[in-house]
Design a protein around this motif. Sequence first.
Motif, PDB file in Angstrom:
ATOM      1  N   PRO A  79      39.625  52.182  32.477  1.00 56.88           N
ATOM      2  CA  PRO A  79      40.075  52.837  33.710  1.00 56.88           C
ATOM      3  C   PRO A  79      39.464  52.216  34.978  1.00 56.88           C
ATOM      4  O   PRO A  79      40.020  52.342  36.062  1.00 56.88           O
ATOM      5  CB  PRO A  79      39.600  54.284  33.545  1.00 56.88           C
ATOM      6  N   GLN A  80      38.344  51.510  34.837  1.00 60.47           N
ATOM      7  CA  GLN A  80      37.659  50.929  35.991  1.00 60.47           C
ATOM      8  C   GLN A  80      38.039  49.478  36.275  1.00 60.47           C
ATOM      9  O   GLN A  80      37.818  48.983  37.378  1.00 60.47           O
ATOM     10  CB  GLN A  80      36.138  50.993  35.794  1.00 60.47           C
ATOM     11  N   GLY A  81      38.584  48.758  35.285  1.00 57.84           N
ATOM     12  CA  GLY A  81      38.904  47.350  35.504  1.00 57.84           C
ATOM     13  C   GLY A  81      39.267  46.645  34.209  1.00 57.84           C
ATOM     14  O   GLY A  81      39.524  47.280  33.184  1.00 57.84           O
ATOM     15  N   PHE A  82      39.243  45.318  34.240  1.00 61.86           N
ATOM     16  CA  PHE A  82      39.608  44.514  33.073  1.00 61.86           C
ATOM     17  C   PHE A  82      39.042  43.118  33.246  1.00 61.86           C
ATOM     18  O   PHE A  82      38.522  42.763  34.302  1.00 61.86           O
ATOM     19  CB  PHE A  82      41.129  44.458  32.891  1.00 61.86           C
ATOM     20  N   ASP A  83      39.131  42.323  32.199  1.00 64.72           N
ATOM     21  CA  ASP A  83      38.754  40.914  32.260  1.00 64.72           C
ATOM     22  C   ASP A  83      40.023  40.082  32.302  1.00 64.72           C
ATOM     23  O   ASP A  83      40.895  40.221  31.432  1.00 64.72           O
ATOM     24  CB  ASP A  83      37.912  40.505  31.053  1.00 64.72           C
ATOM     25  N   LEU A  84      40.127  39.237  33.294  1.00 58.95           N
ATOM     26  CA  LEU A  84      41.224  38.283  33.420  1.00 58.95           C
ATOM     27  C   LEU A  84      40.799  37.053  32.639  1.00 58.95           C
ATOM     28  O   LEU A  84      39.739  36.485  32.895  1.00 58.95           O
ATOM     29  CB  LEU A  84      41.424  37.966  34.901  1.00 58.95           C
TER      30      LEU A  84
END
Length: 116
Positions: A79-84
């Motif tokens: 919910p806070q982000g991800f890894d590209l």
Amino acid sequence: MRRFEHFAVGVASGSAEMFSAFEDGGPMWTGQGPRVESQAILFDESFVEPPVVHVSLSMWDLDRHANQRADIQAVNITPQGFDLQFRTWGDTRVARVRASWMAIGPLRHEDDWDPD
């Protein structure tokens, strides 16, 4: 199909220059075989649950004398982000990559009841 039930729906987007390997002789430009570059992306506001994330190459600079192999994806989505994550392999020589992304997911609504 993903349903968001009664939540408000939020859309976040952005762009990230993932690397510029030709200037300093980085492994994407000088290496061989499997190579991976990752960049952490944080959303300005957290979603209620992990959103659906779409990523695309918005700029790539590759050597024309080698095969052009590339894979880009969003991994470790929270919910806070991800890894590209950008991958290449074989003899591909990648000088630079910029990626764009869009996240769509549920947000809390001001009328939601919060028991805490």
